[in-house]
Design an enzyme around this catalytic site. Structure first.
Site, PDB file in Angstrom:
ATOM      1  N   LYS A  23     -40.117 -21.941  19.675  1.00 24.11           N
ATOM      2  CA  LYS A  23     -38.970 -21.572  18.845  1.00 24.11           C
ATOM      3  C   LYS A  23     -38.751 -22.611  17.736  1.00 24.11           C
ATOM      4  O   LYS A  23     -38.894 -22.286  16.585  1.00 24.11           O
ATOM      5  CB  LYS A  23     -37.734 -21.382  19.701  1.00 24.11           C
ATOM      6  CG  LYS A  23     -37.731 -19.994  20.384  1.00 24.11           C
ATOM      7  CD  LYS A  23     -37.825 -20.006  21.864  1.00 24.11           C
ATOM      8  CE  LYS A  23     -38.043 -18.609  22.430  1.00 24.11           C
ATOM      9  NZ  LYS A  23     -37.707 -18.503  23.834  1.00 24.11           N
ATOM     10  N   ASP A  35     -31.293 -25.720  29.684  1.00 20.38           N
ATOM     11  CA  ASP A  35     -32.398 -25.007  29.052  1.00 20.38           C
ATOM     12  C   ASP A  35     -32.065 -24.944  27.554  1.00 20.38           C
ATOM     13  O   ASP A  35     -31.171 -24.213  27.141  1.00 20.38           O
ATOM     14  CB  ASP A  35     -32.524 -23.601  29.646  1.00 20.38           C
ATOM     15  CG  ASP A  35     -33.604 -22.764  28.946  1.00 20.38           C
ATOM     16  OD1 ASP A  35     -34.211 -23.256  27.974  1.00 20.38           O
ATOM     17  OD2 ASP A  35     -33.821 -21.603  29.373  1.00 20.38           O
ATOM     18  N   TRP A  94     -31.501 -15.177  30.092  1.00 20.05           N
ATOM     19  CA  TRP A  94     -32.379 -16.280  30.476  1.00 20.05           C
ATOM     20  C   TRP A  94     -31.808 -17.073  31.646  1.00 20.05           C
ATOM     21  O   TRP A  94     -32.546 -17.530  32.520  1.00 20.05           O
ATOM     22  CB  TRP A  94     -32.678 -17.202  29.292  1.00 20.05           C
ATOM     23  CG  TRP A  94     -33.651 -16.588  28.331  1.00 20.05           C
ATOM     24  CD1 TRP A  94     -33.404 -16.208  27.039  1.00 20.05           C
ATOM     25  CD2 TRP A  94     -35.019 -16.243  28.588  1.00 20.05           C
ATOM     26  NE1 TRP A  94     -34.540 -15.660  26.488  1.00 20.05           N
ATOM     27  CE2 TRP A  94     -35.536 -15.673  27.407  1.00 20.05           C
ATOM     28  CE3 TRP A  94     -35.861 -16.359  29.706  1.00 20.05           C
ATOM     29  CZ2 TRP A  94     -36.864 -15.221  27.310  1.00 20.05           C
ATOM     30  CZ3 TRP A  94     -37.174 -15.910  29.614  1.00 20.05           C
ATOM     31  CH2 TRP A  94     -37.658 -15.349  28.428  1.00 20.05           C
TER      32      TRP A  94
HETATM   33  C1  LIG Z   1     -37.882 -18.239  25.142  1.00 16.27           C
HETATM   34  C2  LIG Z   1     -36.991 -18.716  26.209  1.00 16.27           C
HETATM   35  C3  LIG Z   1     -37.447 -18.947  27.518  1.00 16.27           C
HETATM   36  C4  LIG Z   1     -38.851 -18.594  27.979  1.00 16.27           C
HETATM   37  O1  LIG Z   1     -39.843 -19.324  27.394  1.00 16.27           O
HETATM   38  P1  LIG Z   1     -41.376 -19.077  27.859  1.00 16.27           P
HETATM   39  O2  LIG Z   1     -42.122 -20.022  27.003  1.00 16.27           O
HETATM   40  O3  LIG Z   1     -41.691 -17.638  27.577  1.00 16.27           O
HETATM   41  O4  LIG Z   1     -41.462 -19.383  29.291  1.00 16.27           O
HETATM   42  C5  LIG Z   1     -36.560 -19.466  28.432  1.00 16.27           C
HETATM   43  N1  LIG Z   1     -35.290 -19.745  28.103  1.00 16.27           N
HETATM   44  C6  LIG Z   1     -34.816 -19.514  26.865  1.00 16.27           C
HETATM   45  C7  LIG Z   1     -33.392 -19.843  26.557  1.00 16.27           C
HETATM   46  C8  LIG Z   1     -35.643 -18.984  25.887  1.00 16.27           C
HETATM   47  O5  LIG Z   1     -35.172 -18.761  24.660  1.00 16.27           O
END
Ligand SMILES: *Cc1c(COP(=O)(O)O)cnc(C)c1O
Length: 358
Positions: free
Chosen positions: A194, A170, A102
């Site tokens: 999540k 993030d 990511w």
């Molecule tokens: C799931 C995830 C993303 C992407 O999320 P989207 O909603 O698909 O854009 C980005 N960073 C991390 C760490 C993730 O777990």
């Protein structure tokens, strides 16, 4: 039909209490005779949802007064661009720490909008960077990192030190799993599917001085200054998502808040890692200091057993354990909504499977 234990990395399991409440409100929410989906985002009923969401988030994370809270469309991927567009500055570069897939995606997206330098990369070592791995210039517009790498299950256990340069995290797969020292950050963002609700949206927490001077052209729906000025309603927001997220926060408060979530999550993760390590059959390759509380990848001794493992797990009501295509094996995502009973059921299944196939 019975509910299963859903170990999906996202969209992921939601608490039954949240889904039941949403279901019961579908035809007549709040005595409006309408669904949340059918009401105006400008009306007082929805305004109460948005306010309650922010109030709960501020209480749960102890967000200081000088931080703004946004609820935006486009998930975390949208924010990969938004971070660069809102916090990048002409003549300055941004610095990125990489500890997994990511982080690499965040770099690739940001590089379209600002000058980006990677200042640490520990992806191949399956651990989070520590101070000695990181070469900060002290002159970046911001420093970005991925607090929990969802695909490989690498989570920072501390906050990277960036001095006066704003740190951006993030937190997609870890926000609300435990307390976060918000004041250490310039901005934090997380997609909602999540730990915070349904897919397609993101929560942003940003220090207000960073969005005072609006940079050049930013698409309005990704413009933190514009969205902040409009209470995240410059465009018609994802009202049903927002409502679901509010219910999730209510559920977390009912559980006792983030200290309690942290205790549950640590207990769940420890039980699973301890079983994997003791089994001498399953294996988790991640450095012990960087093991994620949320995503636990593991392999079997022989990948020719993977399909049987997944098939029998499914039969046992343990869904979505297949690892990401990039690393193979299995991955158990054990977010807030996964009860200890689900983790215990997984461990019991793994023990039984190992005995029968070992
Ligand atoms: C799931 C995830 C993303 C992407 O999320 P989207 O909603 O698909 O854009 C980005 N960073 C991390 C760490 C993730 O777990």
């Amino acid at each position: 039909m019975n509910r299963v234990y859903n170990f999906s990395p996202g969209p992921s399991m939601l608490p039954d209490a949240v889904l039941e409440k949403a279901r019961d409100s579908l035809l007549n929410w709040n005595n409006t005779g309408m669904s949340v989906m059918e009401i105006s985002h400008r009306g007082k009923d929805f305004a109460a949802v948005a306010q309650s969401f922010e109030g709960r988030l501020r209480r749960l994370l102890a967000i200081p007064e000088n931080y703004r809270v946004l609820y935006l469309s486009g998930g975390a991927t949208g924010q990969f661009a938004a971070v660069a567009l809102n916090l990048g500055r002409p003549g300055k570069h941004a610095e990125y720490l990489i500890s997994g897939q990511w982080g690499k995606k965040a770099v690739a997206e940001a590089a379209q909008f600002t000058d980006v330098r990677t200042v640490a990369d520990t992806f191949a070592q399956l651990r989070a960077p520590v101070a000695e791995d990181i070469n900060l210039s002290g002159e970046a517009s911001y420093v970005h990192y991925t607090h929990n790498e969802t695909i490989i299950g690498v989570e920072y256990q501390t906050v990277p030190e960036t001095g006066a340069v704003p740190l951006v995290g993030d937190f997609s797969s870890t926000l609300l799993s435990r307390p976060v020292p918000i004041s250490r950050y310039g901005a934090i963002y997380a997609c909602t599917q999540k730990n915070i609700g349904a897919a397609g949206t993101a929560v942003v927490i940003v220090r207000e001085d960073l969005i005072k001077d609006k940079p050049k052209a930013v698409p309005s729906i990704f413009d933190w200054t514009v969205q902040d000025g409009q209470q995240s309603m410059y465009n018609t927001p994802a009202t049903f998502n927002w409502y679901l997220s509010e219910l999730v926060l209510e559920w977390i408060e009912d559980q006792g808040g983030l200290e309690v979530m942290a205790e549950h999550n640590q207990a769940k993760a420890s039980a699973l890692y301890d079983y994997i390590d003791d089994s001498q059959w399953y294996r988790n390759p991640i450095d012990k200091q960087s093991r994620s509380w949320m995503n636990v990848p593991f392999t079997l001794p022989d990948d020719s057993l993977d399909a049987r493992f997944l098939g029998e797990a499914e039969q046992a009501g343990l869904a979505n354990l297949k690892g990401h295509r990039s690393i193979g094996g299995m991955r158990a995502s054990i977010y807030n909504s996964m009860p200890m009973a689900g983790v215990q059921a997984l461990i019991d299944f793994m023990r039984d499977f190992a005995q029968r196939n070992g």
